[in-house]
Design a protein around this motif. Structure first.
Motif, short mmCIF file in Angstrom:
data_model
loop_
_atom_site.label_atom_id
_atom_site.label_comp_id
_atom_site.label_asym_id
_atom_site.label_seq_id
_atom_site.Cartn_x
_atom_site.Cartn_y
_atom_site.Cartn_z
N ASP A 298 0.82 -1.21 0.00
CA ASP A 298 0.00 0.00 0.00
C ASP A 298 0.86 1.26 0.00
O ASP A 298 0.57 2.21 -0.73
CB ASP A 298 -0.92 0.01 1.22
CG ASP A 298 -2.10 -0.93 1.07
OD1 ASP A 298 -2.44 -1.28 -0.09
OD2 ASP A 298 -2.68 -1.33 2.10
N GLY A 301 3.76 0.70 -3.27
CA GLY A 301 3.27 0.40 -4.61
C GLY A 301 4.31 -0.29 -5.47
O GLY A 301 4.14 -0.41 -6.69
N ASP A 322 -0.71 -8.73 -3.95
CA ASP A 322 -1.03 -7.50 -4.65
C ASP A 322 -2.41 -7.57 -5.28
O ASP A 322 -3.18 -6.60 -5.23
CB ASP A 322 0.03 -7.23 -5.73
CG ASP A 322 0.09 -5.76 -6.13
OD1 ASP A 322 -0.11 -4.90 -5.25
OD2 ASP A 322 0.31 -5.48 -7.32
N GLN A 326 -5.60 -5.15 -4.14
CA GLN A 326 -6.26 -4.23 -5.06
C GLN A 326 -7.67 -4.69 -5.45
O GLN A 326 -8.46 -3.90 -5.96
CB GLN A 326 -5.43 -4.07 -6.33
CG GLN A 326 -4.05 -3.49 -6.10
CD GLN A 326 -3.32 -3.24 -7.40
OE1 GLN A 326 -3.74 -2.45 -8.23
NE2 GLN A 326 -2.21 -3.94 -7.60
#
Length: 341
Positions: A298, A301, A322, A326
């Protein structure tokens, strides 16, 4: 003893083998007249000794015992019967393993379990080929396709701060627990990596730890934060420990004081503090690892950077974190649904 010294052709060898009966649905229990009964090579023992992880050794041993129990009706595979299996011709061996695979599926076992048991057999055959005791390969036998959902969610940073606040740092136990929890979060360590640490592995001046990572033969040096360094120092100063060979984290209870903290004790520690902090989700050291990896993705990135933190060998493994973070699937579903309006 080599197969050719038995003086039998391949067809005669298969007919006389106890493994042949499994193809007809009946299993022989007699190996007294095995054509390799004089062999004393314990190849399963040699294979397991070649594995570094105690968990892997235990799992492979259990799975291989199950295989030989099913195909040869022997509760404990003898060196002779193992070598007899490894001396089959390729057709007989592949047919036998495929029949075993079908048997496992008929029992309703999950694909992951079936694949693990096949992996143990393949590993035995591969090891035997490497040392010249087998002439065939099982690599063409495919495992069951299975991508089970992997929940990589944990707790957010606010929740973990509440966990840390539950540590009473006016006590020895509180100082120890605070240092452990801080380390788990800041470096995404596995519990085995934490409990295997010794005092000598901690270098406060360089702010480093020397850990033994999962599946690794040698230790590696990792950097730790200033806050984590100070937390560990506070614990060691309270403990007044000067022996470099002593465990870094030890029990403080009366009956186990000074003993190395176990993995189970660490799990219980995490569960207790999370419960006290009002977290209803089932937590564990690995859940904290999930939490810190997700938070790192977070804030950065950058999957490559976080791979350095998590020390996942395969980038594909980290991509699961990931993707879950997301919720790309949910985003696309919303777009498709909006198109209907």
């Amino acid at each position: 003893m080599s197969v050719t010294s038995c003086g039998k052709s391949n067809s005669e060898k298969i007919l006389s083998s106890p493994f042949n009966s499994v193809m007809d649905g009946s299993l022989s229990t007699s190996i007294n007249d095995s054509w390799l009964s004089q062999s004393q090579d314990d190849l399963i023992f040699m294979l397991l000794q070649d594995k570094r992880s105690p968990h892997t050794r235990a799992a492979y041993g259990k799975d291989l015992r199950n295989f030989f129990f099913v195909v040869a009706n022997t509760p404990e595979p003898t060196p002779q019967i193992v070598i007899e299996f490894l001396s089959l011709d390729r057709f007989a061996a592949v047919s036998l393993v495929l029949k075993y695979k079908a048997f496992l599926l008929e029992q309703g076992l999950m694909p992951a379990t079936v694949n693990r048991r096949l992996a143990a057999i393949k590993s035995l055959v591969k090891f035997a080929r490497k040392i010249g005791r087998c002439n065939y390969s099982l690599e063409d036998i495919e495992g069951e396709r299975n991508r089970a959902y992997r929940d990589t969610t944990g707790i957010d940073i606010k929740a973990f701060k509440r966990v840390l606040m539950e540590c009473d740092r006016s006590t020895k136990k509180g100082l120890r627990d605070y240092a452990i929890l801080h380390l788990l979060w800041s470096n995404a360590l596995r519990r085995s990596e934490v409990v295997s640490l010794d005092v000598k592995d901690f270098e406060p001046n360089n702010k480093t730890l020397t850990i033994l990572g999962k599946g690794q033969a040698s230790r590696q040096v990792i950097s730790i934060s200033e806050a984590t360094t100070q937390a560990i120092l506070a614990w060691l100063n309270e403990r007044n420990c000067v022996d470099p060979k002593a465990p870094l984290f030890v029990a403080v209870s009366y009956n186990k004081r000074g003993n190395r903290l176990t993995g189970e004790a660490l799990r219980q520690l995490v569960c207790l503090y999370c419960k006290k902090a009002g977290i209803s989700k089932q937590m564990s050291p690995h859940r904290i690892r999930h939490s810190s990896i997700t938070h790192a993705l977070d804030v950065t990135g950058d999957v490559r950077k976080v791979q350095g933190l998590s020390r996942h060998v395969k980038l594909e493994t980290l991509m699961i974190y990931d993707d879950n973070r997301q919720n790309l699937q949910g985003e696309v579903s919303e777009l498709l649904s909006d198109a209907l309006e």
